[in-house]
Scaffold this motif. Structure first.
Motif, mmCIF file in Angstrom:
data_model
loop_
_atom_site.group_PDB
_atom_site.id
_atom_site.type_symbol
_atom_site.label_atom_id
_atom_site.label_comp_id
_atom_site.label_asym_id
_atom_site.label_seq_id
_atom_site.Cartn_x
_atom_site.Cartn_y
_atom_site.Cartn_z
ATOM 1 N N ASN A 36 0.801 -1.228 0.000
ATOM 2 C CA ASN A 36 0.000 0.000 0.000
ATOM 3 C C ASN A 36 0.834 1.279 0.000
ATOM 4 O OD1 ASN A 36 -2.530 -1.291 -0.161
ATOM 5 N ND2 ASN A 36 -2.403 -1.760 2.018
ATOM 6 N N GLU A 39 -0.676 2.828 -4.547
ATOM 7 C CA GLU A 39 -1.978 2.233 -4.817
ATOM 8 C C GLU A 39 -2.449 2.713 -6.181
ATOM 9 O OE1 GLU A 39 -4.167 3.742 -1.498
ATOM 10 O OE2 GLU A 39 -3.281 2.304 -0.101
ATOM 11 N N THR A 41 -6.119 3.802 -8.423
ATOM 12 C CA THR A 41 -7.551 4.070 -8.441
ATOM 13 C C THR A 41 -8.002 4.188 -9.891
ATOM 14 O OG1 THR A 41 -7.283 6.471 -8.345
ATOM 15 C CG2 THR A 41 -7.491 5.316 -6.240
ATOM 16 N N VAL A 59 -1.451 6.320 -6.893
ATOM 17 C CA VAL A 59 -1.580 7.206 -5.734
ATOM 18 C C VAL A 59 -0.568 6.789 -4.685
ATOM 19 C CG1 VAL A 59 -3.134 8.070 -3.942
ATOM 20 C CG2 VAL A 59 -4.057 7.437 -6.193
ATOM 21 N N PRO A 61 -0.101 7.465 -0.895
ATOM 22 C CA PRO A 61 -0.695 8.072 0.303
ATOM 23 C C PRO A 61 0.305 8.816 1.182
ATOM 24 C CG PRO A 61 -1.554 5.860 -0.020
ATOM 25 C CD PRO A 61 -0.427 6.038 -1.004
ATOM 26 N N SER A 62 1.520 8.294 1.330
ATOM 27 C CA SER A 62 2.501 8.926 2.233
ATOM 28 C C SER A 62 3.108 10.200 1.662
ATOM 29 C CB SER A 62 3.611 7.929 2.578
ATOM 30 O OG SER A 62 4.369 7.629 1.416
ATOM 31 N N SER A 64 1.438 12.981 0.562
ATOM 32 C CA SER A 64 0.259 13.856 0.445
ATOM 33 C C SER A 64 -0.694 13.382 -0.647
ATOM 34 C CB SER A 64 0.683 15.309 0.187
ATOM 35 O OG SER A 64 1.486 15.791 1.227
ATOM 36 N N SER A 65 -0.834 12.072 -0.745
ATOM 37 C CA SER A 65 -1.692 11.438 -1.751
ATOM 38 C C SER A 65 -1.362 11.900 -3.164
ATOM 39 C CB SER A 65 -3.171 11.676 -1.435
ATOM 40 O OG SER A 65 -3.515 10.992 -0.259
ATOM 41 N N TYR A 66 -0.053 11.949 -3.454
ATOM 42 C CA TYR A 66 0.419 12.303 -4.794
ATOM 43 C C TYR A 66 -0.254 11.392 -5.816
ATOM 44 C CZ TYR A 66 3.415 12.590 -8.885
ATOM 45 O OH TYR A 66 3.880 12.732 -10.165
ATOM 46 N N LYS A 67 -0.670 11.977 -6.952
ATOM 47 C CA LYS A 67 -1.366 11.206 -7.986
ATOM 48 C C LYS A 67 -0.651 11.356 -9.321
ATOM 49 C CE LYS A 67 -5.837 11.529 -5.820
ATOM 50 N NZ LYS A 67 -7.217 11.905 -5.909
#
Length: 124
Positions: A36, A39, A41, A59, A61-62, A64-67
């Motif tokens: 995780n 991830e 989406t 994504v 999460p660690s 700042s939810s970089y996409k």
């Protein structure tokens, strides 16, 4: 009063797997592979011409939810063909062509490099 007549007949969902179901299945597998840290989406919208547009996004999460949008595809109500929204991307006529293309895309050296770089930053 007379009974209403049903003009609809039997209605059942299409028998083929949808691109959205296939993409969601693959997205759910990435988090497990990366503990995780990275991830995936799948976001869906409809463009002004009524085409479904699916974005496959990585994504972290660690961070700042970089996409990072890895790719986008679109299709109409008929599901196939699918248009890959990348430069010189192919148009895929069947579920099997889509699955084969997706396999090549997700296991490509470029995709693996992107995920490796995101993992490195997530664990820094």
């Amino acid at each position: 009063m007379t009974a209403q007549t049903d003009f609809w007949g039997e209605i059942a969902p299409a028998q083929e797997r949808t691109p959205l179901a296939i993409l969601r299945e693959q997205a759910s597998l990435l988090g497990t592979k990366t503990k995780n840290l990275v991830e995936a989406t799948v976001d869906t919208s409809v463009d002004p011409l009524g085409q479904f547009v699916h974005r496959f996004t990585l994504v972290v999460p660690s961070l700042s939810s970089y996409k990072y949008v890895l790719f986008r595809i679109e299709h109409g109500i008929a599901i196939y063909p699918i248009k890959t929204l990348e430069p010189f991307g192919p148009q895929l006529q069947t579920e099997q062509e889509f699955v084969d293309w997706l396999h090549r895309k997700l296991s490509s050296p470029e995709t693996k490099r992107i995920i490796a770089n995101l993992l490195a930053q997530a664990t820094s």
